[in-house]
Design a protein around this motif. Structure first.
Motif, PDB file in Angstrom:
ATOM      1  N   UNK A   1      22.642  79.098  35.399  1.00 56.65           N
ATOM      2  CA  UNK A   1      24.010  79.025  34.848  1.00 56.65           C
ATOM      3  C   UNK A   1      25.143  79.869  35.430  1.00 56.65           C
ATOM      4  N   UNK A   2      24.647  80.716  36.490  1.00 54.17           N
ATOM      5  CA  UNK A   2      25.576  81.317  37.088  1.00 54.17           C
ATOM      6  C   UNK A   2      26.001  80.622  38.609  1.00 54.17           C
TER       7      UNK A   2
ATOM      8  N   UNK B   1      13.575  77.173  40.175  1.00 53.10           N
ATOM      9  CA  UNK B   1      14.331  77.427  38.856  1.00 53.10           C
ATOM     10  C   UNK B   1      13.870  78.313  37.924  1.00 53.10           C
ATOM     11  N   UNK B   2      12.825  78.696  37.906  1.00 52.10           N
ATOM     12  CA  UNK B   2      12.343  79.635  37.026  1.00 52.10           C
ATOM     13  C   UNK B   2      12.266  81.006  37.284  1.00 52.10           C
ATOM     14  N   UNK B   3      12.414  81.124  38.729  1.00 46.32           N
ATOM     15  CA  UNK B   3      12.086  82.434  39.202  1.00 46.32           C
ATOM     16  C   UNK B   3      13.021  82.681  40.303  1.00 46.32           C
ATOM     17  N   UNK B   4      13.622  81.877  40.914  1.00 42.82           N
ATOM     18  CA  UNK B   4      14.545  82.159  41.941  1.00 42.82           C
ATOM     19  C   UNK B   4      15.960  82.264  41.691  1.00 42.82           C
ATOM     20  N   UNK B   5      16.358  81.276  40.691  1.00 40.42           N
ATOM     21  CA  UNK B   5      17.799  81.400  40.685  1.00 40.42           C
ATOM     22  C   UNK B   5      18.335  81.625  39.162  1.00 40.42           C
ATOM     23  N   UNK B   6      19.622  82.004  39.054  1.00 39.84           N
ATOM     24  CA  UNK B   6      20.122  82.139  37.517  1.00 39.84           C
ATOM     25  C   UNK B   6      21.031  80.728  37.556  1.00 39.84           C
TER      26      UNK B   6
END
Lengths: 326, 500
Positions: free
Chosen positions: B345-346, B338-343
């Motif tokens: 809210x997109x 969640x912190x580094x792999x994905x955006x």
């Protein structure tokens, strides 16, 4: 395409459009002068300046940042041109180029302070920059108002086509181009992603620092355009104006239009509606002869209200997500 | 008096469009540790929220010590003696340990806070949980293990009769897990009932007295721990028999896609050298903090190196940023999804192309048609469960989010895939799907590196294992070596040496 879908695809909420329409109807009833051709055109003219500042502001807000120096930057760029007028220069084209370069440079510095020197939040650097520019605007003009700008400099802010202000036409073109840029190009999409999750964006191979710097640089260029428009509209430049609440108007336009201080959100169409709402509000106050002191109070409240709306909207969306995730 | 300290009967909870819980049962005896297990989306979170009063069940009853209760909000639940240690801790890092423990329950002397008494009490409570800490220090200065104990101390302080622990070990190191288990047994001996939620079966077997399995919002079964085994738990959880927890397939070993020599990074990495081959999965084992993630981040250009060389397919390369690394065909699936792999809210659409904008552009414009095509391809081949490609990624379950990250990296056409804890926090079914992606990558001749803290996973999937400790490579073990077993690898991870 139905009307609702069309609005949604542009990224502007029906509620905001409805608010604008209701305001116009109410003002028309209270003062029939409101819907006169001249007044409407006046509103467009007024909108132009704020809409330009709001363009850069929106980009910064999407990256979860902010540019509090846009207003001062616009005034500074106008004063740089004023300085050249005072020095006896008559070539307007060079003045325009210098102003735009100056604005872009200021914006780039803002971006570099944030991304290369790692200042904690652009709030700090751009607020500092605002003061620097205020002082610089006074210095370059010797704290004097300057007039007698060449026609070519004033053209953008002054000229109309069939009564329709050129400045607003240019703003509309910029908004359409920026809308396409934000929604359909890789860099545009990167801006949203950097705002949503800076680290994930960096680790995905996007140079997030450059993306951010670009946003602030563009904000500076837009501020310079705003400064040029303001010179055309008033015929003068005045360094003391750097303390005017131009930044807050720009922020308000973005937030009303759906942007969020948490980044990752906001659209050009929404911001246009937001800028129109601000302009209609200010125009309405003038028509109803409400004092500028009261105007300030109400506009301040509108901004707080808009942020409140943003927070509530986020809470509701989070709740919806939670429910949907179950 | 009821046999159970807390009992939930026939609870049903509906959300618009979904039934999250259907006739759910949960019964906890005083002084027992009840394991609770289910795939992601099985309804564990909703169940916990019903017990803690965050959600109100539409039907069903809750009994505490045989007495029927109604929880309208979290305060009701707390008053009844139910506490919960959430996976995401509610610790104010800048406040002291004492402040955290007594938050909202301040002890006062007249108008003022009585810090002498609170500090003393805080120290006592923490000591009883096996933590000898200075309670006046900021909570954030302690590790996750101690922070979790602060949460447990809060529960102890309100005289909780039952404590729910929601995946308490997911962010802890080996030693901290041990301490936590000790604390759980201590709480148990005080007659407190514990609900222990975990994805790690071996923890359940080590700790729990009974285990309850739920699936798709429904109660499946509760048995004494001796009546469960790995297979029966998994079968109950997924509702089908998983042929093999680790469906290892072998590729053909090729050349060294990645070779690093003498990597140094200020006190974090010390003289790290290794090779990773095409057609193989290279496992990286070690304790939390052994320098495995740091090694990969450095190779990927996320952190700067102080020294060392990186070779790709035999050619030395300079990697200064993740952008360089991707250009050289390296993909890095980070442990912090969640912190580094994905955006979050997109949309899925945007996240999938985050690393491959260029490939998905036509001129300066994004090629939405191509994005849609490759995106739909990933949704099908990776079996991402979603109503549409335009779904917000934050709304997906952990397993499906992980598949989106995998899809993002597959899109880059990388040759070297680094997976850092790829199955952390995702359910058993999704794990197998992640393993199958790795299988197909090595069979396509790509090089896969997998960091994992789960020994069975390392042993199950790796062709070769490198063990790290304190920023150094401790051992390099082939699959057919006699050292390719849990004991020896753990020995190396703890600093022991392996003979030849």
């Amino acid at each position: 395409m139905t009307k609702k879908k069309f609005g949604a695809s542009l990224g502007v909420s029906l509620g905001t459009v409805a608010a604008l329409v209701v305001m116009c109807v109410v003002l028309s009833i209270m003062n029939p002068n409101f819907y006169s051709f001249n007044n409407i055109m006046g509103i467009f003219k007024q909108t132009s300046f704020n809409a330009l500042l709001a363009t850069g502001m929106l980009l910064c807000l999407i990256t979860a940042g902010i540019d509090l120096s846009v207003g001062a930057n616009a005034v500074f760029c106008a004063c740089v041109m004023g300085m050249m007028v005072k020095a006896g220069m008559t070539n307007g084209i060079i003045m325009l180029i210098v102003a735009i370069v100056a604005g872009g440079l200021v914006g780039t510095i803002n971006g570099l302070l944030l991304t290369r020197l790692h200042l904690p939040h652009p709030f700090v650097s751009t607020l500092g920059m605002k003061n620097v520019l205020w002082g610089a605007a006074l210095i370059v003009t010797g704290s004097q108002m300057v007039n007698n700008f060449p026609e070519s400099v004033q053209w953008l802010g002054k000229e109309t086509i069939g009564g329709f202000p050129v400045s607003f036409i240019v703003v509309l073109v910029i908004y359409v181009v920026m809308h396409i840029f934000l929604s359909r190009t890789a860099l545009g999409r990167s801006i949203y992603c950097a705002g949503g999750n800076m680290e994930a964006t960096r680790l995905s191979g996007i140079n997030a620092a450059n993306v951010l710097t670009f946003c602030y640089a563009l904000s500076g260029v837009m501020a310079a355009l705003g400064g040029i428009v303001s010179v055309g509209r008033s015929g003068i430049c005045n360094g003391a104006n750097a303390t005017q609440p131009y930044d807050t108007d720009a922020i308000a336009a973005c937030i009303i239009g759906g942007a969020s201080f948490n980044g990752g959100k906001g659209t050009m169409a929404g911001t246009m509606v937001g800028a129109l709402i601000i302009a209609v509000l200010r125009n309405g106050f003038t028509l109803l002869s409400i004092s500028s002191a009261v105007q300030n109070v109400v506009l301040g409240l509108v901004i707080i209200g808009a942020v409140l709306m943003d927070v509530t909207r986020q809470a509701m969306e989070a709740k919806k997500r939670r429910l949907a995730a179950k | 008096m009821s046999e159970y300290v807390v009992e939930l009967r026939n609870a049903t909870k509906r959300f618009p469009g979904v039934v999250a819980l259907k006739n759910m049962q949960l019964a906890v005896k005083p002084g027992e540790i009840l394991g609770l297990i289910g795939e992601n989306g099985a309804g564990k979170s909703t169940l916990i929220k019903v017990l803690t009063g965050v959600h109100k069940a539409d039907e069903g009853e809750i009994y505490v010590n045989g007495e029927k209760k109604e929880f309208n909000n979290p305060n009701d639940s707390a008053a009844a003696g139910i506490a919960c240690v959430y996976q995401e801790l509610n610790i104010e890092k800048l406040l002291s340990v004492t402040d955290n423990i007594f938050i909202n329950k301040w002890q006062k002397k007249g108008m003022l806070l009585d810090y002498d008494a609170m500090n003393k009490k805080a120290k006592e409570v923490m000591a009883s949980l096996g933590q000898d800490v200075d309670p006046t220090k900021q909570a954030g200065t302690f590790g996750m293990g101690v922070q979790q104990m602060i949460e447990i101390a809060k529960a102890v302080l309100i005289d909780a009769k039952m404590i729910i622990m929601d995946e308490p070990t997911s962010s802890l190191g080996e030693k901290e897990v041990e301490q936590l288990m000790k604390t759980c047994r201590e709480l148990k001996s005080r007659g407190i009932g514990i609900v222990f939620v975990s994805h790690k079966l071996e923890e359940l077997f080590e700790l729990c007295d009974r285990v309850t399995v739920i699936r798709d919002g429904e109660y499946i079964d509760t048995r004494d721990i001796k009546d469960w085994n790995n297979d029966s738990l998994i079968t109950a959880m997924v509702g089908r028999t998983l042929e093999n927890q680790f469906p290892k397939e072998f590729g053909v070993k090729g050349g060294a896609a990645l070779r690093v020599e003498h990597l140094e990074e200020g006190g974090v990495l010390r003289d790290v050298s290794f090779e990773a081959y095409r057609g193989q999965i290279l496992g990286f084992a070690g304790l939390v903090g052994a320098g495995r993630t740091e090694t990969m981040r450095a190779i990927f250009g996320a952190d700067p190196l102080d020294g060392g060389k990186i070779f790709i397919d035999g050619k030395e390369v300079k990697i200064k940023s993740p952008r360089d690394a991707i250009a050289h065909g390296i993909a890095f699936l980070t442990e912090d999804r969640k912190g580094q792999g994905l955006v979050l809210m997109q949309t899925i659409r945007t996240n999938l192309i985050l690393s491959s904008f260029k490939k998905h552009s036509k001129g300066i414009f994004l090629d939405e048609k191509k994005i849609e095509e490759t995106g739909q391809g990933h949704i099908q081949s990776l079996r991402i469960k979603t109503p549409s490609i335009d779904e917000i990624v934050g709304q997906l379950s952990g397993g499906n989010q992980q598949k989106v990250v995998i899809g993002k990296w597959v899109n880059t056409d990388a040759e070297i895939f680094i997976f850092d804890e790829p199955t952390r926090g995702i359910d058993v079914g999704a794990k197998v799907e992640v393993y199958n992606v790795m299988n197909s990558l090595v069979k396509a001749g790509k090089c896969v590196i997998m960091i994992s803290s789960e020994m069975p996973e390392i042993l199950g999937m790796s062709d070769r294992v490198i063990v790290m400790r304190g920023g150094r490579v401790m051992a390099d073990v082939e699959r057919d070596s006699k050292h390719f077993n849990q004991e020896d690898l753990m020995k190396a991870a703890w600093g022991g040496t392996l003979d030849d």
